[in-house]
Every structure is written in C-alpha cells, then in structure tokens.
Design a protein around this motif. Structure first.
Motif, PDB file in Angstrom:
ATOM      1  N   ARG A 179      39.012 -56.157 -44.830  1.00 57.54           N
ATOM      2  CA  ARG A 179      38.474 -54.829 -45.160  1.00 57.54           C
ATOM      3  C   ARG A 179      37.184 -54.946 -45.965  1.00 57.54           C
ATOM      4  O   ARG A 179      36.217 -54.211 -45.746  1.00 57.54           O
ATOM      5  N   GLU A 180      37.178 -55.874 -46.907  1.00 61.67           N
ATOM      6  CA  GLU A 180      35.998 -56.099 -47.752  1.00 61.67           C
ATOM      7  C   GLU A 180      34.787 -56.466 -46.893  1.00 61.67           C
ATOM      8  O   GLU A 180      33.680 -55.944 -47.093  1.00 61.67           O
ATOM      9  N   LEU A 181      34.989 -57.352 -45.940  1.00 62.25           N
ATOM     10  CA  LEU A 181      33.889 -57.800 -45.085  1.00 62.25           C
ATOM     11  C   LEU A 181      33.357 -56.668 -44.214  1.00 62.25           C
ATOM     12  O   LEU A 181      32.146 -56.537 -44.012  1.00 62.25           O
ATOM     13  N   VAL A 182      34.268 -55.858 -43.701  1.00 62.66           N
ATOM     14  CA  VAL A 182      33.862 -54.769 -42.802  1.00 62.66           C
ATOM     15  C   VAL A 182      33.255 -53.603 -43.574  1.00 62.66           C
ATOM     16  O   VAL A 182      32.170 -53.101 -43.222  1.00 62.66           O
ATOM     17  N   GLU A 183      33.915 -53.172 -44.633  1.00 65.87           N
ATOM     18  CA  GLU A 183      33.498 -51.952 -45.315  1.00 65.87           C
ATOM     19  C   GLU A 183      32.386 -52.161 -46.342  1.00 65.87           C
ATOM     20  O   GLU A 183      31.513 -51.306 -46.497  1.00 65.87           O
ATOM     21  N   LYS A 184      32.417 -53.290 -47.054  1.00 68.32           N
ATOM     22  CA  LYS A 184      31.437 -53.498 -48.110  1.00 68.32           C
ATOM     23  C   LYS A 184      30.283 -54.412 -47.717  1.00 68.32           C
ATOM     24  O   LYS A 184      29.176 -54.271 -48.232  1.00 68.32           O
ATOM     25  N   GLU A 185      30.551 -55.345 -46.806  1.00 68.64           N
ATOM     26  CA  GLU A 185      29.482 -56.256 -46.394  1.00 68.64           C
ATOM     27  C   GLU A 185      28.914 -55.913 -45.024  1.00 68.64           C
ATOM     28  O   GLU A 185      27.966 -56.558 -44.568  1.00 68.64           O
ATOM     29  N   GLY A 186      29.462 -54.887 -44.387  1.00 70.46           N
ATOM     30  CA  GLY A 186      28.922 -54.418 -43.124  1.00 70.46           C
ATOM     31  C   GLY A 186      29.111 -55.365 -41.947  1.00 70.46           C
ATOM     32  O   GLY A 186      28.382 -55.292 -40.955  1.00 70.46           O
ATOM     33  N   LYS A 187      30.103 -56.249 -42.025  1.00 73.52           N
ATOM     34  CA  LYS A 187      30.366 -57.170 -40.924  1.00 73.52           C
ATOM     35  C   LYS A 187      30.969 -56.403 -39.742  1.00 73.52           C
ATOM     36  O   LYS A 187      31.738 -55.470 -39.922  1.00 73.52           O
ATOM     37  N   GLU A 206      47.313 -53.520 -37.854  1.00 78.31           N
ATOM     38  CA  GLU A 206      47.146 -52.137 -38.311  1.00 78.31           C
ATOM     39  C   GLU A 206      45.736 -51.912 -38.841  1.00 78.31           C
ATOM     40  O   GLU A 206      45.118 -50.866 -38.572  1.00 78.31           O
ATOM     41  N   VAL A 207      45.205 -52.900 -39.566  1.00 78.89           N
ATOM     42  CA  VAL A 207      43.851 -52.776 -40.105  1.00 78.89           C
ATOM     43  C   VAL A 207      42.811 -52.775 -38.975  1.00 78.89           C
ATOM     44  O   VAL A 207      41.914 -51.932 -38.939  1.00 78.89           O
ATOM     45  N   THR A 208      42.939 -53.715 -38.050  1.00 79.32           N
ATOM     46  CA  THR A 208      41.946 -53.802 -36.971  1.00 79.32           C
ATOM     47  C   THR A 208      42.017 -52.599 -36.039  1.00 79.32           C
ATOM     48  O   THR A 208      40.999 -52.210 -35.446  1.00 79.32           O
ATOM     49  N   LYS A 209      43.189 -51.998 -35.917  1.00 84.54           N
ATOM     50  CA  LYS A 209      43.309 -50.800 -35.073  1.00 84.54           C
ATOM     51  C   LYS A 209      42.498 -49.657 -35.664  1.00 84.54           C
ATOM     52  O   LYS A 209      41.880 -48.861 -34.934  1.00 84.54           O
ATOM     53  N   GLU A 210      42.473 -49.580 -36.994  1.00 86.80           N
ATOM     54  CA  GLU A 210      41.653 -48.565 -37.676  1.00 86.80           C
ATOM     55  C   GLU A 210      40.186 -48.716 -37.316  1.00 86.80           C
ATOM     56  O   GLU A 210      39.468 -47.730 -37.139  1.00 86.80           O
ATOM     57  N   TYR A 211      39.745 -49.979 -37.214  1.00 87.05           N
ATOM     58  CA  TYR A 211      38.338 -50.254 -36.955  1.00 87.05           C
ATOM     59  C   TYR A 211      38.017 -50.368 -35.463  1.00 87.05           C
ATOM     60  O   TYR A 211      36.859 -50.577 -35.093  1.00 87.05           O
ATOM     61  N   GLY A 212      39.029 -50.278 -34.621  1.00 92.08           N
ATOM     62  CA  GLY A 212      38.801 -50.392 -33.181  1.00 92.08           C
ATOM     63  C   GLY A 212      38.413 -51.789 -32.746  1.00 92.08           C
ATOM     64  O   GLY A 212      37.645 -51.953 -31.789  1.00 92.08           O
ATOM     65  N   ILE A 213      38.956 -52.810 -33.423  1.00 93.40           N
ATOM     66  CA  ILE A 213      38.639 -54.196 -33.089  1.00 93.40           C
ATOM     67  C   ILE A 213      39.752 -54.782 -32.225  1.00 93.40           C
ATOM     68  O   ILE A 213      40.927 -54.772 -32.623  1.00 93.40           O
ATOM     69  N   LYS A 214      39.405 -55.283 -31.059  1.00 96.52           N
ATOM     70  CA  LYS A 214      40.391 -55.929 -30.197  1.00 96.52           C
ATOM     71  C   LYS A 214      41.039 -57.067 -30.969  1.00 96.52           C
ATOM     72  O   LYS A 214      40.358 -57.883 -31.599  1.00 96.52           O
TER      73      LYS A 214
END
Length: 284
Positions: A179-187, A206-214
């Motif tokens: 979550r830190e990498l995606v939300e705060k570092e823009g990965k 569950e986390v990746t489903k929120e972000y739509g990541i396969k």
C-alpha cells in the motif's frame, strides 16, 4: 537415494538444501514443486523448488523445520540422501508462458512472505535471465528471518523488505508495504505474484483487488500424493473445484475461495500439533 550435496542454515530452523537430481533439474521450471520422502516410513512432503542447475543436475529446496516430518527432513546432513525426491510437479509459473517482449513492458511485483521468499527466487531468477525487470517485496517476522537477501537483491530491480517488529526495513506487513508503494510512492504494477501463508495471500489479494492489479497466488494446500489421486489439495477457484497439485499451484488470487481453503487447512492443525508434541517428548 537422492544425495544432499550441500546444506546450510539460512534462518532459524530454515535450511537450504542442494539435492542431486539430474532428471528433475533438466525438466523443472519456475513455480513447480517436488515431493520429498525422507525414508521408507516417512510421509510425503511437498516443497517448492527454490533453484535448479541443469548443468550440475541439482535442485535446491528450502525447508523450515516446523512439524515432525519437516524436522526429520531438516535433520539430514550433506552426503546423506532422501529415499524419494519426486518431481517436477504442478504447473510452471504463468510467466514462462507469456510473450517475453510483452513481459518486458510490464511492471511486475513478486511478493514472498516467510518461506515464500525461497519459493519466488526461481521466478525472479528466470525473469532476470530473460532481461526482464521485476520488483520484490519480502515480508517476515524480524531481521533474523530474512532469506536470500543478497541473492534476490542482485537479480531484482528493487528489493523491499518488511519486518513485523521493525528490526529491518519497513515496519509492518507485506500488505502494508505494498500500500505504501502504491499510495505514497506512486508505484504502478501490472501484475503481482505472491507466495506465502494462505491468510497472507488472502490479504494481498484483497489489497490488489482494490487497485485493480492482476494477482497470481501460489497456494500451499495440503497434499498427500501430489498427482491428483487423493483430492486432498482441492481448492475452489471461480466456483470450480481445482487440484493444487495438477492445476496449480498458481491461481488467480481474486478468484480463489480463501475462506474455504483456510477452513480446510485448519482441520489438520490439531493432529499435527499432537504428533509434534509426542515426537519431541520421545526424543527429549
């Protein structure tokens, strides 16, 4: 007999073993597993293939000595050998079936939690050999449980380590770090491949489903024969019954019925705990 050529402790009660098995080394691919039988009277234990060397004819496994059977396997030393070492079993990683040029244009994240670090090593190595970059998250309890850090660092684009107690790297779970990498570092990641305890794979999915990541998860279901006969490793994926040993171990994490799988895994805990206690008492 399948001889152990090398053995070293890489974390508390966790051992890396290089096994002489030329036929398996020649045939195996990243993501597959073997079944190890220590001696004639031992049970069959499925273990992920951590690495393989076709020229040397060796296969490397990582063994965490937790239950009675894995304690027995881990007690073997170099120059000793296992009664049976069967494989390669299961389907290879979906990565090996994808177009290489397409893979080079994807942002791939591999996540290994606990023993999952050893399991994802062969996939990271395969990607590196094909000049495909990938990021890696390794999560564990504390600094002393970090596995293959230098090896993974050498072949990944970026290696991120999380420890639950904050003794090294990011303090928190692998899911928190993601979550830190995606939300705060823009990965941004096109695909996540995760290996680890079932409950953690559920959380990652569950986390990746929120972000739509396969998301592909490698399941460590209970197995007996490893060839689809016993049905012990069945899992429900998208409403259909699959066998981890034949159809897996990799499945779409967003389609796995984790609640059912966790319930089935829990059935065996009491008996295994009883066996371990008895075994420890007998040898104390």
């Amino acid at each position: 007999m399948f001889k152990i050529l090398d053995k070293k402790e890489i974390a508390p009660n966790t051992f890396l073993m290089e096994i002489e098995a030329p036929r398996i080394a020649k045939a195996c691919l990243p993501g597959q597993f073997v079944i190890v039988k220590a001696d004639e009277k031992s049970e069959r234990i499925p273990l992920s293939i951590c690495d393989y060397d076709r020229k040397k004819g060796t296969v490397t496994i990582a063994v965490e000595a937790l239950g009675k059977s894995t304690q027995k396997i881990a007690a073997y030393d170099a120059e000793q050998g296992f009664d049976n070492f069967a494989g390669p079993l299961g389907q290879p990683s979906n990565l090996v079936h994808m177009d290489l040029e397409e893979l080079k244009n994807k942002n791939i994240m591999l996540i290994g939690v606990g023993q999952g670090a050893a399991s994802i090593y062969s996939q990271i190595k395969w990607l590196n050999e094909h000049e495909i970059n990938a990021d890696v998250i390794f999560g564990c309890k504390s600094k002393e449980y970090i596995l293959l850090q230098e090896e993974m660092k050498a072949i990944s684009s970026s290696l991120y380590i999380s420890t639950e107690d904050g003794s090294y790297g990011y303090k928190g779970l692998a899911t928190d770090l993601l979550r830190e990498l995606v939300e705060k570092e823009g990965k941004r990641f096109d695909q996540v491949i995760a290996v680890g305890p079932v409950a953690m794979l559920k959380s990652i999915s569950e986390v990746t489903k929120e972000y739509g990541i396969k998301t592909i998860v490698s399941l460590k279901a209970i197995m007996i024969d490893g060839m689809g006969i016993c049905g012990g490793c069945r899992v429900t994926v998208d409403g259909e019954t699959k066998l981890t040993c034949l159809d897996g171990p990799e499945f779409d994490g967003h389609l796995v019925d984790f609640e059912e799988l966790i319930r089935r895994q829990g059935i065996y805990k009491t008996e295994e705990g009883h066996v371990c206690r008895v075994g420890l008492h007998e040898h104390s």
